[in-house]
Design an enzyme around this catalytic site. Structure first.
Site, PDB file in Angstrom:
ATOM      1  N   ASN A   7       0.943  -1.199  -0.075  1.00 24.86           N
ATOM      2  CA  ASN A   7       0.134  -0.202  -0.048  1.00 24.86           C
ATOM      3  C   ASN A   7       1.064   1.258   0.028  1.00 24.86           C
ATOM      4  O   ASN A   7       1.759   1.520   1.078  1.00 24.86           O
ATOM      5  CB  ASN A   7      -0.823   0.110   1.216  1.00 24.86           C
ATOM      6  CG  ASN A   7      -1.884   1.081   1.301  1.00 24.86           C
ATOM      7  OD1 ASN A   7      -1.853   2.061   0.750  1.00 24.86           O
ATOM      8  ND2 ASN A   7      -2.552   1.072   2.431  1.00 24.86           N
ATOM      9  N   ARG A  90      -2.547  -2.047  -3.530  1.00 22.76           N
ATOM     10  CA  ARG A  90      -3.695  -1.174  -3.288  1.00 22.76           C
ATOM     11  C   ARG A  90      -3.570   0.084  -4.097  1.00 22.76           C
ATOM     12  O   ARG A  90      -2.314   0.574  -4.189  1.00 22.76           O
ATOM     13  CB  ARG A  90      -3.609  -0.637  -1.686  1.00 22.76           C
ATOM     14  CG  ARG A  90      -4.816   0.311  -1.385  1.00 22.76           C
ATOM     15  CD  ARG A  90      -4.776   0.566   0.008  1.00 22.76           C
ATOM     16  NE  ARG A  90      -5.939   1.279   0.168  1.00 22.76           N
ATOM     17  CZ  ARG A  90      -6.219   1.903   1.344  1.00 22.76           C
ATOM     18  NH1 ARG A  90      -5.726   1.792   2.314  1.00 22.76           N
ATOM     19  NH2 ARG A  90      -7.277   2.523   1.401  1.00 22.76           N
ATOM     20  N   HIS A 179     -12.637   3.473   0.245  1.00 22.55           N
ATOM     21  CA  HIS A 179     -12.557   2.581   1.210  1.00 22.55           C
ATOM     22  C   HIS A 179     -13.277   1.049   0.971  1.00 22.55           C
ATOM     23  O   HIS A 179     -13.880   0.372   1.753  1.00 22.55           O
ATOM     24  CB  HIS A 179     -13.293   3.047   2.679  1.00 22.55           C
ATOM     25  CG  HIS A 179     -12.790   3.978   3.250  1.00 22.55           C
ATOM     26  ND1 HIS A 179     -13.287   5.161   3.757  1.00 22.55           N
ATOM     27  CD2 HIS A 179     -11.440   4.356   3.795  1.00 22.55           C
ATOM     28  CE1 HIS A 179     -12.545   6.001   4.490  1.00 22.55           C
ATOM     29  NE2 HIS A 179     -11.269   5.396   4.219  1.00 22.55           N
ATOM     30  N   ASN A 208      -9.226   8.199  10.308  1.00 23.68           N
ATOM     31  CA  ASN A 208      -8.946   9.664   9.818  1.00 23.68           C
ATOM     32  C   ASN A 208      -9.838   9.899   8.650  1.00 23.68           C
ATOM     33  O   ASN A 208     -10.292  11.221   8.733  1.00 23.68           O
ATOM     34  CB  ASN A 208      -7.404   9.528   9.501  1.00 23.68           C
ATOM     35  CG  ASN A 208      -6.604   9.720  10.490  1.00 23.68           C
ATOM     36  OD1 ASN A 208      -6.876  10.518  11.537  1.00 23.68           O
ATOM     37  ND2 ASN A 208      -5.621   9.089  10.613  1.00 23.68           N
ATOM     38  N   ARG A 238     -10.781  16.525   6.659  1.00 27.02           N
ATOM     39  CA  ARG A 238     -11.597  17.113   5.432  1.00 27.02           C
ATOM     40  C   ARG A 238     -12.862  17.526   5.995  1.00 27.02           C
ATOM     41  O   ARG A 238     -13.389  17.062   6.830  1.00 27.02           O
ATOM     42  CB  ARG A 238     -11.479  15.858   4.399  1.00 27.02           C
ATOM     43  CG  ARG A 238     -10.359  15.488   3.934  1.00 27.02           C
ATOM     44  CD  ARG A 238     -10.657  14.033   2.938  1.00 27.02           C
ATOM     45  NE  ARG A 238      -9.497  13.376   2.625  1.00 27.02           N
ATOM     46  CZ  ARG A 238      -9.353  11.926   2.851  1.00 27.02           C
ATOM     47  NH1 ARG A 238     -10.156  11.380   3.538  1.00 27.02           N
ATOM     48  NH2 ARG A 238      -8.410  11.494   2.492  1.00 27.02           N
ATOM     49  N   GLY A 327     -10.712   3.074  12.872  1.00 28.23           N
ATOM     50  CA  GLY A 327     -10.033   3.337  13.988  1.00 28.23           C
ATOM     51  C   GLY A 327     -11.149   3.830  14.981  1.00 28.23           C
ATOM     52  O   GLY A 327     -11.143   3.588  16.305  1.00 28.23           O
ATOM     53  N   ILE A 328     -11.923   4.819  14.443  1.00 26.71           N
ATOM     54  CA  ILE A 328     -13.145   5.284  15.387  1.00 26.71           C
ATOM     55  C   ILE A 328     -14.162   4.406  15.595  1.00 26.71           C
ATOM     56  O   ILE A 328     -14.415   4.136  16.949  1.00 26.71           O
ATOM     57  CB  ILE A 328     -13.598   6.762  14.891  1.00 26.71           C
ATOM     58  CG1 ILE A 328     -12.568   7.594  14.765  1.00 26.71           C
ATOM     59  CG2 ILE A 328     -14.823   7.265  15.797  1.00 26.71           C
ATOM     60  CD1 ILE A 328     -13.012   8.861  14.081  1.00 26.71           C
ATOM     61  N   GLY A 329     -14.494   3.669  14.612  1.00 27.62           N
ATOM     62  CA  GLY A 329     -15.757   2.909  14.723  1.00 27.62           C
ATOM     63  C   GLY A 329     -15.519   1.507  15.532  1.00 27.62           C
ATOM     64  O   GLY A 329     -16.282   1.079  16.275  1.00 27.62           O
ATOM     65  N   GLU A 382      -8.185  -4.632   5.637  1.00 30.79           N
ATOM     66  CA  GLU A 382      -8.080  -4.263   4.030  1.00 30.79           C
ATOM     67  C   GLU A 382      -7.396  -5.091   3.470  1.00 30.79           C
ATOM     68  O   GLU A 382      -7.222  -5.359   2.186  1.00 30.79           O
ATOM     69  CB  GLU A 382      -7.876  -2.918   4.013  1.00 30.79           C
ATOM     70  CG  GLU A 382      -9.315  -2.181   4.574  1.00 30.79           C
ATOM     71  CD  GLU A 382      -8.806  -0.552   4.603  1.00 30.79           C
ATOM     72  OE1 GLU A 382      -8.506  -0.007   5.666  1.00 30.79           O
ATOM     73  OE2 GLU A 382      -9.246   0.235   3.559  1.00 30.79           O
TER      74      GLU A 382
END
Ligand code: ADP
Length: 397
Positions: A7, A90, A179, A208, A238, A327-329, A382
């Site tokens: 990646n 990727r 994603h 992120n 963003r 990361g957050i989920g 991923e």
């Protein structure tokens, strides 16, 4: 079959070697600051981490150094480069040229170069890396796995922008989504969990960069990111959805160049623009300490996600599952809580207690038994999707 997953970013290169027998991760690492002073490789094997500094001027240097490490006595997991049976790369996006992963040949490289206009930050480096890899390992087959192709099942009514049609025809300006490997991985896991192919779900990749996808019977019908990852949710740096006339004012009245204004929307907006920090943990920490801007930021974050959940519920005509990942989920109980609050009217009976108790990054059911809609946390993978696609295509070659 051992597969090397790569990646590449503009100045970085992440890698993993996965043994497809048992889908076992053998090692992983990242090369950083390629082309800058202080370039280095961080290599992880059997829970041990090594940092090795080395001058690396470009992706060819980075790949050569990485392969030296992978075959070295001290840090290696293979004896010889030829133990790698295939390489999965990727790639940010395929435009409309491919709707699934492909075995790389000269034409694929040409298409990637052509599509660099859609991803000027990532695509040139990724294509350079593919070419360098082909030169270093000419006999090993390579596969390109695109971030957008999971979304290629979206119908025109979802992917078209209402701009002059010839701009779509001539420049392929439309929504592509990103994603894709993550949405694919977690939606397939969720289908297995639900035990039925017929399902309507919303997969929420929150990191992120963040995006939501509406997935019906395993196929994406809409997603929040657009032509680029800028569209959609409020992210670390963003802005997400915005009236394009904001650019007009930034250029004409603030005196920014168009590039500066776009840079601001991509890199200085989102959480960072609202409250000065881009890491979600810091936003939460500041909000808990009474920082009003950080509290506003959290409010905007959950509000935008709820709007997307509502609209996807409407277009799917119902919902069987919501899946959290990224990361957050996966890790933030408060992140999931603020999103799930007040959604009872959609048939979601969220288990706030179980949410609080959840240890980091684990598969979990967060709905109460009575809930019509299942709420799941599914850690994404991923790289495994890239490796699986690579194996599949190389086997059938
Ligand atoms: P990327 O999009 O770069 O792959 P990640 O999926 O790793 O990013 O997500 C990074 C985000 O996840 C950051 O905003 C970070 O604050 C958040 N995050 C990571 N771990 C935790 C945690 N334990 N609690 C809360 N947030 C977390």
């Amino acid at each position: 079959m051992k597969i090397l997953v790569i990646n590449a970013g503009s100045s970085s290169l992440k890698y993993q070697i996965i043994d497809m027998k048992g889908e076992k991760l053998l090692c992983k690492g990242i090369v950083e600051r390629i082309g800058f002073p202080g370039s280095m490789l961080e290599h992880k094997i059997r829970d041990e981490k090594y940092k090795i500094t080395q001058k690396m001027d470009n992706h060819t240097d980075a790949l050569n150094f990485m392969l030296n490490i992978l075959t070295s006595k001290e840090y290696g997991v293979i004896k010889d480069v030829n133990e790698i049976e295939a390489v999965g790369h990727r790639v940010l996006m395929s435009g409309e040229d491919f709707d699934s992963s492909v075995v790389i040949d000269d034409n694929v490289i040409k298409v990637c170069r052509k599509n660099s206009i859609y991803g000027p930050l990532h695509m040139p480096a990724q294509t350079d890396c593919i070419e360098a890899c082909g030169q270093i390992m000419p006999d090993i087959p390579m596969v390109a796995v695109f971030d957008n192709t999971f979304h290629s099942t979206m119908p025109p009514k979802a992917f078209m922008y209402a701009i002059p049609y010839e701009d779509y025809q001539n420049y392929k300006l439309r929504k592509y989504g990103f994603h894709g490997t993550s949405h694919k991985y977690v939606s397939q896991k969720a289908i297995k969990y639900l035990g039925k192919e017929n399902s309507r779900m919303i997969t929420c990749h929150l990191g992120n960069g963040s995006s939501l996808a509406a997935v019906v019977n395993g196929k994406c019908i809409d997603t929040s990111m657009g032509l680029t990852p800028l569209e959609g949710l409020i992210m670390g740096t963003r802005s997400g959805d915005i009236d394009p006339m904001v650019l007009d004012l930034l250029v004409k009245h603030k005196g920014m160049s168009l590039d500066e204004a776009l840079d601001s929307l991509n890199k200085k907006s989102g959480f960072l623009g609202i409250c000065g920090v881009n890491d979600f943990r810091d936003v939460v920490h500041l909000a808990e300490g009474g920082n009003k801007r950080a509290a506003l930021c959290l409010d905007m974050f959950q509000y935008r996600i709820k709007k997307y959940i509502g609209s996807y519920y409407a277009i799917m005509g119902g919902l069987d599952a919501i899946v959290f990942t990224g990361g957050i989920g996966e890790n933030s109980a408060i992140g999931r809580k603020v999103i799930m609050e007040g959604l009872e009217h959609l048939g979601i009976d969220f288990d706030f207690e179980a949410n609080n108790q959840l240890k980091k990054g684990k598969f979990a059911e967060l709905h109460k038994p009575s809930s019509k809609v299942k709420v799941l946390v599914i850690p994404t993978n991923e790289e495994l999707v890239i490796a699986r696609d690579t194996q599949e295509l190389v086997k059938n070659k």
